[in-house]
Design a protein around this motif. Structure first.
Motif, PDB file in Angstrom:
ATOM      1  N   GLU A 256     -72.004  11.924  24.663  1.00  0.00           N
ATOM      2  CA  GLU A 256     -71.971  12.243  23.233  1.00  0.00           C
ATOM      3  C   GLU A 256     -73.358  12.083  22.618  1.00  0.00           C
ATOM      4  O   GLU A 256     -73.845  12.953  21.886  1.00  0.00           O
ATOM      5  CB  GLU A 256     -70.973  11.317  22.539  1.00  0.00           C
ATOM      6  CG  GLU A 256     -70.934  11.505  21.039  1.00  0.00           C
ATOM      7  CD  GLU A 256     -70.042  10.474  20.399  1.00  0.00           C
ATOM      8  OE1 GLU A 256     -70.027  10.427  19.162  1.00  0.00           O
ATOM      9  OE2 GLU A 256     -69.365   9.737  21.134  1.00  0.00           O
ATOM     10  N   HIS A 257     -74.047  10.988  22.943  1.00  0.00           N
ATOM     11  CA  HIS A 257     -75.389  10.768  22.418  1.00  0.00           C
ATOM     12  C   HIS A 257     -76.362  11.831  22.943  1.00  0.00           C
ATOM     13  O   HIS A 257     -77.235  12.313  22.230  1.00  0.00           O
ATOM     14  CB  HIS A 257     -75.873   9.378  22.806  1.00  0.00           C
ATOM     15  CG  HIS A 257     -74.948   8.295  22.374  1.00  0.00           C
ATOM     16  ND1 HIS A 257     -73.900   7.860  23.149  1.00  0.00           N
ATOM     17  CD2 HIS A 257     -74.893   7.568  21.227  1.00  0.00           C
ATOM     18  CE1 HIS A 257     -73.253   6.906  22.519  1.00  0.00           C
ATOM     19  NE2 HIS A 257     -73.828   6.708  21.346  1.00  0.00           N
ATOM     20  N   VAL A 258     -76.185  12.192  24.196  1.00  0.00           N
ATOM     21  CA  VAL A 258     -77.068  13.196  24.792  1.00  0.00           C
ATOM     22  C   VAL A 258     -76.919  14.534  24.072  1.00  0.00           C
ATOM     23  O   VAL A 258     -77.895  15.193  23.713  1.00  0.00           O
ATOM     24  CB  VAL A 258     -76.750  13.346  26.298  1.00  0.00           C
ATOM     25  CG1 VAL A 258     -77.655  14.406  26.906  1.00  0.00           C
ATOM     26  CG2 VAL A 258     -76.941  12.020  27.008  1.00  0.00           C
ATOM     27  N   CYS A 259     -75.664  14.954  23.864  1.00  0.00           N
ATOM     28  CA  CYS A 259     -75.423  16.235  23.214  1.00  0.00           C
ATOM     29  C   CYS A 259     -76.023  16.262  21.810  1.00  0.00           C
ATOM     30  O   CYS A 259     -76.697  17.230  21.410  1.00  0.00           O
ATOM     31  CB  CYS A 259     -73.931  16.524  23.152  1.00  0.00           C
ATOM     32  SG  CYS A 259     -73.173  16.622  24.768  1.00  0.00           S
ATOM     33  N   ARG A 260     -75.798  15.179  21.063  1.00  0.00           N
ATOM     34  CA  ARG A 260     -76.332  15.143  19.701  1.00  0.00           C
ATOM     35  C   ARG A 260     -77.855  15.154  19.719  1.00  0.00           C
ATOM     36  O   ARG A 260     -78.502  15.800  18.893  1.00  0.00           O
ATOM     37  CB  ARG A 260     -75.814  13.898  18.984  1.00  0.00           C
ATOM     38  CG  ARG A 260     -74.335  13.959  18.679  1.00  0.00           C
ATOM     39  CD  ARG A 260     -73.892  12.687  17.999  1.00  0.00           C
ATOM     40  NE  ARG A 260     -72.493  12.750  17.657  1.00  0.00           N
ATOM     41  CZ  ARG A 260     -71.813  11.734  17.153  1.00  0.00           C
ATOM     42  NH1 ARG A 260     -72.416  10.587  16.929  1.00  0.00           N
ATOM     43  NH2 ARG A 260     -70.537  11.847  16.857  1.00  0.00           N
ATOM     44  N   LYS A 343     -76.007  27.348  13.686  1.00  0.00           N
ATOM     45  CA  LYS A 343     -75.060  27.101  12.607  1.00  0.00           C
ATOM     46  C   LYS A 343     -74.053  26.034  13.030  1.00  0.00           C
ATOM     47  O   LYS A 343     -73.882  25.779  14.226  1.00  0.00           O
ATOM     48  CB  LYS A 343     -74.326  28.393  12.263  1.00  0.00           C
ATOM     49  CG  LYS A 343     -75.234  29.501  11.766  1.00  0.00           C
ATOM     50  CD  LYS A 343     -74.436  30.755  11.477  1.00  0.00           C
ATOM     51  CE  LYS A 343     -75.342  31.882  10.986  1.00  0.00           C
ATOM     52  NZ  LYS A 343     -74.570  33.133  10.723  1.00  0.00           N
ATOM     53  N   PRO A 344     -73.367  25.390  12.091  1.00  0.00           N
ATOM     54  CA  PRO A 344     -72.357  24.371  12.467  1.00  0.00           C
ATOM     55  C   PRO A 344     -71.303  24.897  13.418  1.00  0.00           C
ATOM     56  O   PRO A 344     -70.887  24.212  14.343  1.00  0.00           O
ATOM     57  CB  PRO A 344     -71.763  23.961  11.118  1.00  0.00           C
ATOM     58  CG  PRO A 344     -72.839  24.254  10.125  1.00  0.00           C
ATOM     59  CD  PRO A 344     -73.567  25.459  10.626  1.00  0.00           C
ATOM     60  N   LEU A 350     -70.885  25.092  21.040  1.00  0.00           N
ATOM     61  CA  LEU A 350     -71.733  24.583  22.111  1.00  0.00           C
ATOM     62  C   LEU A 350     -71.196  23.253  22.652  1.00  0.00           C
ATOM     63  O   LEU A 350     -71.157  23.022  23.859  1.00  0.00           O
ATOM     64  CB  LEU A 350     -73.153  24.396  21.582  1.00  0.00           C
ATOM     65  CG  LEU A 350     -74.163  23.760  22.554  1.00  0.00           C
ATOM     66  CD1 LEU A 350     -74.332  24.628  23.788  1.00  0.00           C
ATOM     67  CD2 LEU A 350     -75.495  23.533  21.861  1.00  0.00           C
ATOM     68  N   TYR A 351     -70.778  22.412  21.749  1.00  0.00           N
ATOM     69  CA  TYR A 351     -70.213  21.121  22.147  1.00  0.00           C
ATOM     70  C   TYR A 351     -68.939  21.320  22.978  1.00  0.00           C
ATOM     71  O   TYR A 351     -68.704  20.642  23.984  1.00  0.00           O
ATOM     72  CB  TYR A 351     -69.898  20.303  20.892  1.00  0.00           C
ATOM     73  CG  TYR A 351     -69.689  18.832  21.135  1.00  0.00           C
ATOM     74  CD1 TYR A 351     -70.771  17.966  21.173  1.00  0.00           C
ATOM     75  CD2 TYR A 351     -68.415  18.303  21.315  1.00  0.00           C
ATOM     76  CE1 TYR A 351     -70.591  16.624  21.390  1.00  0.00           C
ATOM     77  CE2 TYR A 351     -68.226  16.965  21.534  1.00  0.00           C
ATOM     78  CZ  TYR A 351     -69.321  16.121  21.568  1.00  0.00           C
ATOM     79  OH  TYR A 351     -69.139  14.792  21.800  1.00  0.00           O
ATOM     80  N   THR A 352     -68.106  22.304  22.572  1.00  0.00           N
ATOM     81  CA  THR A 352     -66.876  22.578  23.316  1.00  0.00           C
ATOM     82  C   THR A 352     -67.178  23.067  24.720  1.00  0.00           C
ATOM     83  O   THR A 352     -66.542  22.655  25.697  1.00  0.00           O
ATOM     84  CB  THR A 352     -66.032  23.627  22.571  1.00  0.00           C
ATOM     85  OG1 THR A 352     -65.767  23.158  21.256  1.00  0.00           O
ATOM     86  CG2 THR A 352     -64.733  23.901  23.294  1.00  0.00           C
ATOM     87  N   SER A 382     -64.930  11.591  20.322  1.00  0.00           N
ATOM     88  CA  SER A 382     -65.977  11.376  19.330  1.00  0.00           C
ATOM     89  C   SER A 382     -65.593  12.058  18.011  1.00  0.00           C
ATOM     90  O   SER A 382     -64.574  12.739  17.907  1.00  0.00           O
ATOM     91  CB  SER A 382     -67.301  11.939  19.855  1.00  0.00           C
ATOM     92  OG  SER A 382     -67.202  13.351  19.996  1.00  0.00           O
ATOM     93  N   ASP A 383     -66.458  11.895  17.032  1.00  0.00           N
ATOM     94  CA  ASP A 383     -66.203  12.524  15.735  1.00  0.00           C
ATOM     95  C   ASP A 383     -66.251  14.039  15.830  1.00  0.00           C
ATOM     96  O   ASP A 383     -65.687  14.744  14.985  1.00  0.00           O
ATOM     97  CB  ASP A 383     -67.229  12.036  14.710  1.00  0.00           C
ATOM     98  CG  ASP A 383     -67.084  10.550  14.441  1.00  0.00           C
ATOM     99  OD1 ASP A 383     -65.973  10.025  14.667  1.00  0.00           O
ATOM    100  OD2 ASP A 383     -68.073   9.922  14.030  1.00  0.00           O
ATOM    101  N   SER A 384     -66.951  14.546  16.852  1.00  0.00           N
ATOM    102  CA  SER A 384     -67.051  15.996  17.021  1.00  0.00           C
ATOM    103  C   SER A 384     -65.897  16.582  17.813  1.00  0.00           C
ATOM    104  O   SER A 384     -65.850  17.790  18.042  1.00  0.00           O
ATOM    105  CB  SER A 384     -68.368  16.343  17.726  1.00  0.00           C
ATOM    106  OG  SER A 384     -69.473  15.855  17.003  1.00  0.00           O
TER     107      SER A 384
END
Length: 815
Positions: A256-260, A343-344, A350-352, A382-384
């Protein structure tokens, strides 16, 4: 075995805890207290075997290693100890280690394998604490210089060589370390190494250290260049940034930290690079690579937001790769890659995609699989995290639930932790995931997946009502044995919050009308749960309540209590109390089911003795007493309790089962009362108990005592005596011909002769005709005793002579 397991487990845990606590900058006081408790617990056990001594010494070594980490990192065990405390604790631990090796006598007491392990540990401590060189090296060097006086006398040559080899290795390792550059230290070590045959190795180490020192001195004397290390340019991740990224990854074991971090880095790079060259104070910005046409960036290769969006939709994200030819002799740097502004929605997608790719990467090794099982829940919860990610993870796990059960548990734990931390927890998602996994585990039952269901129920963080309903459904429709075993596992392995609910459900099955559920449930409760003292109180209360609810039509609550009596015989008194107030059908069932207690009560008869002494007479007590006394020998304490109870209540039913255990005095005193007692089998039923295998009464004594009863004075009807005598003749297995003859011989010698003697003589001729010769001799003996003086006996004498004619003529002629 238990002792070894305790020592090994406590030492193993504490050696890990101390290192982790020392490395942590924020060590919890509970962790530190737990570690100290473990260390004190291990040290309080006096080690007996070599294995235990080695474990304890290893624990002390790892403890010193933890203190060393504290001193090097200025950590002081997460600020729980001061620098002075750490030094004091390390010195205290070192004294404990040196106690067993400080003197030659102490070293000789140790087994060679233990001594070798101690030397190894001391060598490790010496490298961490060189300031204690004199204390630690002394036993090592003394043992090397005089092994015969320092190693156990019974040690084999191989064992002695093993100890000396360990000393040599430890001393050479310390000599090689930077702490041994002092000449005084070398002078101490060299004689011992010479005695161990390691002189050449020691000299080589000293020369190598000298050369290394000279090289370092030369390097320090050379002037340093002002050139700074080249740093990577462009929008890519440099070395320093890569290190930050790696540190963040390793610190949390979470993607999670890496992705962010990656997404944020791409955004910062996009903001930093302008979309168009704009004029400034120094004119338009120019690409330094514009002079070389081979290094010019093709505008068509510049990714646009539309292209990135299309790639995201295709779930394939890849940064464009540009290849360049490299002229000879020229150093060419690759052009910077400019990422688009995201964009969000693009970031979420991308996260998915990242989650999906990580999810499907399962390592082949155990370490990789374990890391995968930790990372995936961290990403999804995570929150995402989105519903799509949860559905994707649940589907992935259910594809191979048996293999991915650990991943399922990690996901549930993460989601539950998220709910607990939230101010407004939403358990709907957790419940949905748990329901999916539960249904999958139930489906796996048909393929032998019982362990999956039991593991899921015992290791999930929170159990809800839906899971209880599902488990009860499994009991009724699929596999009752597995489901009931799962109930037992939840009760024994989980906390009290879940325990009460599942305990109530399982206890309800113990009084089910279906024996297919009731039997396994009772066995689980009695064989497993009843062994827990806390649960035993609740089980007994439930069983007593169920017992009181029993009626002639609903008697299922009886069986649990009967099974508990087998496990705890002190409950027998409660069963007897309930029996006295129960209806006839319930009493019959209790009498039948309680026969399984007979063998237990013969072994442990204290509870039954208490029942005899404190409970009113009842058929249940007499039934148990009859069955206990049916096998010889009868416990003496039970015989004594029966005699005391008879003296108190004058109820012969307490005496009848133990008649064969009575001595002659007690038997003679009770004989008249036995004759007048109405028994279902008459006197014949008493003969089997009186003349049992271990009886103290002989059959001829019984017959003699029957003739000696004065039916007038002792208020015994004559008919009862005659029936008893007839019963003796009919019991031919007990009263054989020689027994009858012996009894008649004893009676004829008595004075006066019993009134019923000649009647018994005539009966003997009818049952045993071969006794005719013996009877004729008895008649002759009666003539000598002037039998005609007793009218009753004379009448019997004449009738006996008549029965034995013509062989009785010589006897008649004696008159």
């Amino acid at each position: 075995v238990v002792r070894r397991a305790v020592v090994q487990s406590a030492a193993g845990i504490s050696t890990r805890v101390v290192v982790l606590a020392a490395q942590s900058a924020n060590c919890s006081p509970k962790v530190f207290e737990f570690w100290k408790f473990l260390v004190d617990k291990v040290l309080s056990i006096e080690p007996q075997e070599a294995f235990e001594k080695i474990i304890v010494f290893r624990l002390l070594e790892r403890t010193m290693a933890g203190y060393s980490i504290c001193l090097k990192q200025n950590n002081w065990l997460g600020s729980l100890l001061s620098h002075r405390n750490v030094l004091e604790e390390s010195q205290k631990t070192l004294r404990l280690m040196l106690n067993d090796v400080n003197s030659p006598a102490a070293r000789q007491r140790q087994e060679p394998i233990v001594l070798a392990a101690m030397i190894r540990s001391l060598g490790k401590v010496l490298q961490d604490f060189p300031e204690h060189f004199q204390d630690i090296s002394a036993p090592l060097c003394k043992t090397a210089l005089a092994p015969q006086s320092n190693i156990a006398a019974g040690a084999t040559r191989m064992e002695v060589n093993s100890v000396l080899m360990r000393i040599k290795v430890m001393l050479l390792l310390f000599l090689k370390s930077p702490h041994a550059n002092d000449d005084a230290i070398r002078r101490t070590l060299l004689p011992a190494l010479e005695a161990l045959g390691a002189t050449q190795a020691a000299e080589f180490i000293i020369k190598s250290a000298a050369k290394s020192g000279a090289a370092e001195a030369g390097a320090l004397s050379r002037p340093r260049t002002s050139e700074a290390p080249a740093q990577e340019t462009g929008s890519g991740l440099g070395f320093a940034e890569s290190k930050v990224l790696a540190d963040r990854f390793c610190a949390g074991f979470s993607l999670e930290h890496v992705c962010r971090y990656v997404i944020g880095r791409l955004e910062r790079v996009t903001d930093a690079v302008p979309q168009e060259d704009k004029g400034g104070p120094s004119g338009p910005r120019r690409d330094p690579r514009a002079k070389d046409p081979r290094l010019r960036r093709d505008p068509r290769q510049r990714p646009t937001a539309a292209k990135v969006e299309q790639q995201i939709a295709d779930e394939e994200i890849a940064l464009p790769r540009v290849t360049h030819s490299r002229p000879s002799g020229a150093r060419v740097e690759a052009p910077a890659v400019v990422a688009p502004r995201l964009k969000p929605a693009h970031k979420s997608r991308l996260y998915t995609v990242l989650v999906k790719n990580v999810l499907r990467f399962e390592g082949k090794s155990k370490t990789a699989s374990k890391l995968h099982d930790l990372l995936v829940p961290s990403l999804i919860c995570s929150d995402s995290g989105t519903d799509e990610m949860y559905e994707m993870a649940v589907g992935f796990i259910c594809e191979n639930f048996g293999k991915r059960i650990e991943l399922a548990l990690q996901l549930l734990n993460r989601e539950a932790a998220k709910c607990y931390k939230s101010e407004d927890p939403q358990w709907k998602r957790y419940d949905g995931i748990l329901l999916s996994f539960t249904e999958k585990a139930i489906q796996e039952l048909n393929r032998g997946g019982a362990a999956l269901l039991r593991k899921l129920f015992t290791e999930v963080p929170v159990l809800n009502q839906t899971m209880l309903d599902k488990l009860q459904l499994v009991v009724m429709e699929i596999n009752g044995a597995v489901a009931l075993a799962t109930f037992s596992d939840v009760i024994t392995l989980r906390g009290s919050v879940d325990r009460d609910q599942y305990m109530t459900a399982l206890l309800d099955y113990t009084k089910s009308s279906d024996v297919g559920y009731r039997g396994p449930a009772i066995r689980l409760v009695c064989d497993i749960l009843f062994q827990n003292p806390t649960l035993a109180v609740q089980i007994i209360e439930f069983a007593e309540h169920s017992l009181q609810e029993c009626t002639e039509s609903i008697d299922e609550g009886l069986f649990l209590y009967l099974s508990l009596v087998e496990k705890q015989l002190s409950l027998l008194e409660g069963l007897v109390t309930f029996y006295n107030s129960a209806s006839g059908l319930i009493q019959e069932k209790i009498e039948t089911e309680s026969l399984v207690l007979v063998q237990l009560l013969r072994t442990d008869n204290d509870p039954f003795i208490n029942v005899i002494q404190n409970s009113p007479p009842s058929n249940l007590i007499f039934s148990l007493l009859d069955n206990i006394c049916s096998t010889a020998p009868v416990p003496e304490r039970i015989v004594g309790a029966c005699l005391e109870k008879y003296d108190a209540v004058k109820d012969l039913r307490f005496i009848i089962p133990v008649l064969g255990e009575l001595d002659r005095i007690h038997f003679v005193g009770l004989f008249p009362q036995l004759l007048v007692t109405d028994l279902s089998g008459g006197f014949s039923s008493l003969l089997g108990k009186i003349l049992g295998p271990a009886s103290r009464i002989n059959p001829d004594d019984v017959l003699v005592e029957l003739h000696l009863i004065d039916h007038v004075k002792q208020s015994v009807p004559l008919e009862k005596v005659l029936e008893a005598i007839k019963a003796c003749f009919e019991a031919k297995a007990l009263f054989k011909q020689e027994i009858i003859a012996g009894a008649m011989q004893k009676l004829v010698e008595r004075n006066p002769i019993p009134p019923l003697y000649l009647r018994t003589t005539i009966q003997a001729l009818k049952y045993y005709p071969k006794l005719q010769a013996f009877v004729l001799s008895v008649l002759s003996r009666l003539i000598e005793k002037e039998i005609w003086k007793s009218p009753l006996l004379w009448k019997g004498f004449l009738k006996c002579c008549q029965e034995t004619l013509p062989k009785s003529v010589p006897v008649i002629l004696q008159l």
